[in-house]
Design an enzyme around this catalytic site. Structure first.
Site, PDB file in Angstrom:
ATOM      1  N   ASP A 310       4.450   1.550   1.208  1.00 57.99           N
ATOM      2  CA  ASP A 310       5.109   2.772   0.738  1.00 57.99           C
ATOM      3  C   ASP A 310       4.098   3.842   0.318  1.00 57.99           C
ATOM      4  OD1 ASP A 310       4.488   0.878  -1.320  1.00 57.99           O
ATOM      5  OD2 ASP A 310       5.607   2.093  -2.757  1.00 57.99           O
ATOM      6  N   GLU A 311       4.580   5.077   0.322  1.00 58.23           N
ATOM      7  CA  GLU A 311       3.898   6.257  -0.226  1.00 58.23           C
ATOM      8  C   GLU A 311       2.460   6.399   0.279  1.00 58.23           C
ATOM      9  OE1 GLU A 311       6.247   7.089  -4.336  1.00 58.23           O
ATOM     10  OE2 GLU A 311       4.657   5.610  -4.457  1.00 58.23           O
ATOM     11  N   LEU A 312       2.324   6.249   1.554  1.00 56.13           N
ATOM     12  CA  LEU A 312       1.013   6.410   2.195  1.00 56.13           C
ATOM     13  C   LEU A 312       0.805   7.887   2.530  1.00 56.13           C
ATOM     14  CD1 LEU A 312      -1.489   5.493   3.869  1.00 56.13           C
ATOM     15  CD2 LEU A 312       0.092   4.932   5.708  1.00 56.13           C
TER      16      LEU A 312
END
Length: 538
Positions: A310-312
């Site tokens: 997530d949230e790359l």
């Protein structure tokens, strides 16, 4: 004036009690698939009560020993004329294999002369033992136990096979003893999965003997391999799978000691280190990931392994000259670079016979995931619809964030604990018009920025009991007032067992120590009728 003030409080309390008395029959949470009951009460004598089974399972034997005490939290009670009684547990299989989809079905038959639990597996029997514990009532005035509403017949099974709570120990360390305590609370609530978000940007607290990645907050804030094995074994003894998450390639900056060149150099994101990803140009980053996944898979025995994703910050790769050159050489875009990482993680886990779970971000970015990947959806119902339409299995968490003040958009409450109603009303299949069979369940998430072992209990319970019933019980069960009465009763019951689950309305939860003190020092206690008489006179 003090008397009048006291009486006004009593009026409020009694009104609250009246509001919670709308349920006919036994107070069971999560509510079973079918319950029939009568009007007879059978007395129980703890000293003449036993639980038997022909099963050879040592795990079931442990559960029986555990519930032999949990059935009677206030001791043996006063001398009773109740006859000897036996709860017989019949289990079709003695297998102790605990994995996704194991049967948790059970039936209970209870009459004035016989008590039986029948189940496919020892884990179904365990769920039956929990329900049976909720049938037993304690009467303080007579210091006695009984089962009201006999005869009782219950047929029960869960709606979803994946019913979990996620804890985040990357932001705040939680000792092994606390994690095992939480597992007990999950089992009492009929959750069957602990999703353990082990690491994050801030810390890597797991001991990995053959990799130089352990990077804890403090030298004591480490789970040894023995700790992890003990947590997994404790979960199994309570029928709770432990699914690890080692978040990569972002949310992983704490891994940086694994190799000197593991991470991308992108200064504009240094205030958001969660989003800074591993570097595909590193000679060693992927080897470190493989080593960690391999060692951790030997400790976490569940067939599912969560790799985050997530949230790359995709743009971060464009800021690092070495990564930019690597992408140019490969002819890769940033999304193709993310694909490169995800493909590698999948290959490693397949070699370890593990099924990958990811947050929905790689899918949202356009990464093509292996078809057996389970997508954990934090985003929305509409995204989950797209995910299942593309043939992926999905886990819903978007309406189940236990750390949020407003977990469901637009729904606010004066009392923060009343957000349990939002969880209760958030059905994973609401708004899913096709391929709903691919939604395998849901998870409540308690992110750890402001939650450590001193806060998790009271933030998870009793609100998570609304999630538990939504994931276990029939989807037609939507009456909030009925649920409030039953959830309030279970919240008190698990508090008696040491889980710090708070109240949802004014009441009094009798604790074992209260009874011990009361029995040692008899005192005058006003009955409800006496309180009402005082109120009428004033």
């Amino acid at each position: 004036m003090k008397l009048l003030a006291t009486l006004f409080v009593l009026v409020a309390v009694l009104a609250a009690i009246e509001a919670q008395s709308q349920v006919a029959g036994p107070l069971i949470t999560p509510y079973p698939r079918s319950v029939t009951f009568g009007s007879t009460t059978g007395l129980l004598n703890p000293q003449k009560f036993k639980i038997t089974t022909s099963s050879s399972s040592s795990i079931l034997a442990g559960a029986i020993q555990r519930y032999s005490s949990l059935f009677f939290p206030f001791g043996n009670g006063a001398a009773s004329s109740a006859p000897a009684a036996t709860l017989n547990i019949k289990v079709a299989s003695a297998s102790e294999t605990l994995d996704f989809g194991v049967s948790e079905n059970y039936t209970i038959s209870a009459t004035t002369s016989s008590y039986t639990i029948t189940a496919d597996t020892i884990y179904g029997a365990m769920r039956g033992l929990e329900t049976f514990s909720q049938l037993i009532a304690y009467t303080q005035s007579s210091n006695s136990y009984s089962i009201p509403f006999l005869p009782i017949v219950i047929n029960d099974y869960p709606r979803f096979p994946w019913r979990g709570i996620m804890i985040d120990t990357g932001r705040h360390f939680q000792p092994a003893s606390y994690i095992m305590h939480l597992i007990e609370g999950l089992s009492y609530s009929k959750f069957n999965t602990l999703h353990w978000h082990v690491t994050d940007t801030e810390s890597f607290g797991a001991e990995v003997p053959n990799s130089n990645v352990t990077n804890p907050y403090n030298s004591v804030a480490v789970w040894s391999t023995a700790d992890i094995q003990a947590i997994v074994a404790h979960g199994k003894s309570y029928g709770v799978r432990v699914v690890p998450e080692f978040d990569v390639p972002a949310h992983s900056y704490s891994w940086r000691y694994g190799a000197p060149d593991m991470f991308t150099n992108c200064p504009s994101y240094y205030n958001w280190m969660d989003q800074v990803p591993m570097s595909p140009a590193s000679d060693n980053a992927l080897d470190v990931v493989k080593s960690v996944f391999t060692e951790m898979s030997s400790l976490f025995v569940d067939s599912f392994f969560h790799t985050g994703g997530d949230e790359l910050a995709l743009d971060c790769w464009n800021e690092d000259p070495a990564v930019k050159a690597w992408m140019a050489q490969k002819g890769f875009s940033t999304v193709q670079t993310e694909q490169y990482f995800e493909d590698y993680f999948t290959t490693v886990l397949q070699s370890l016979n593990r099924t990958k779970v990811v947050w929905n971000d790689p899918y949202s970015n356009g990464v093509a995931l292996a078809k057996d990947t389970v997508v954990h959806v934090w985003d929305s119902t509409s995204l989950m619809q797209s995910i299942v339409n593309d043939g992926y299995r999905a886990i819903a968490s978007f309406d189940y964030y236990l750390n949020d003040q407003i977990p469901v958009s637009g729904q606010t409450h004066y009392e923060w604990q009343d957000t349990w109603q939002d969880f209760y009303g958030a059905d994973p299949l609401a708004g899913i018009s096709s391929n709903g069979h691919l939604v395998i369940g849901g998870e409540g998430c308690i992110w750890g920025e402001q939650a450590d072992q001193f806060a998790v209990d009271v933030r998870v319970f009793p609100r998570a009991l609304g999630i538990s019933e939504r994931l276990w019980s029939d989807e037609s069960l939507t009456d909030v007032q009925s649920a409030l009465t039953r959830i309030g009763a279970l919240s008190c019951r698990i508090s008696q067992r040491g889980i710090a689950s708070g109240p949802l309305f004014p009441d009094f939860c009798l604790m074992p120590d209260d009874v011990a003190d009361y029995l040692e020092t008899p005192r005058s206690v006003l009955s409800r009728e006496e309180v009402l008489s005082i109120l009428r006179a004033n």
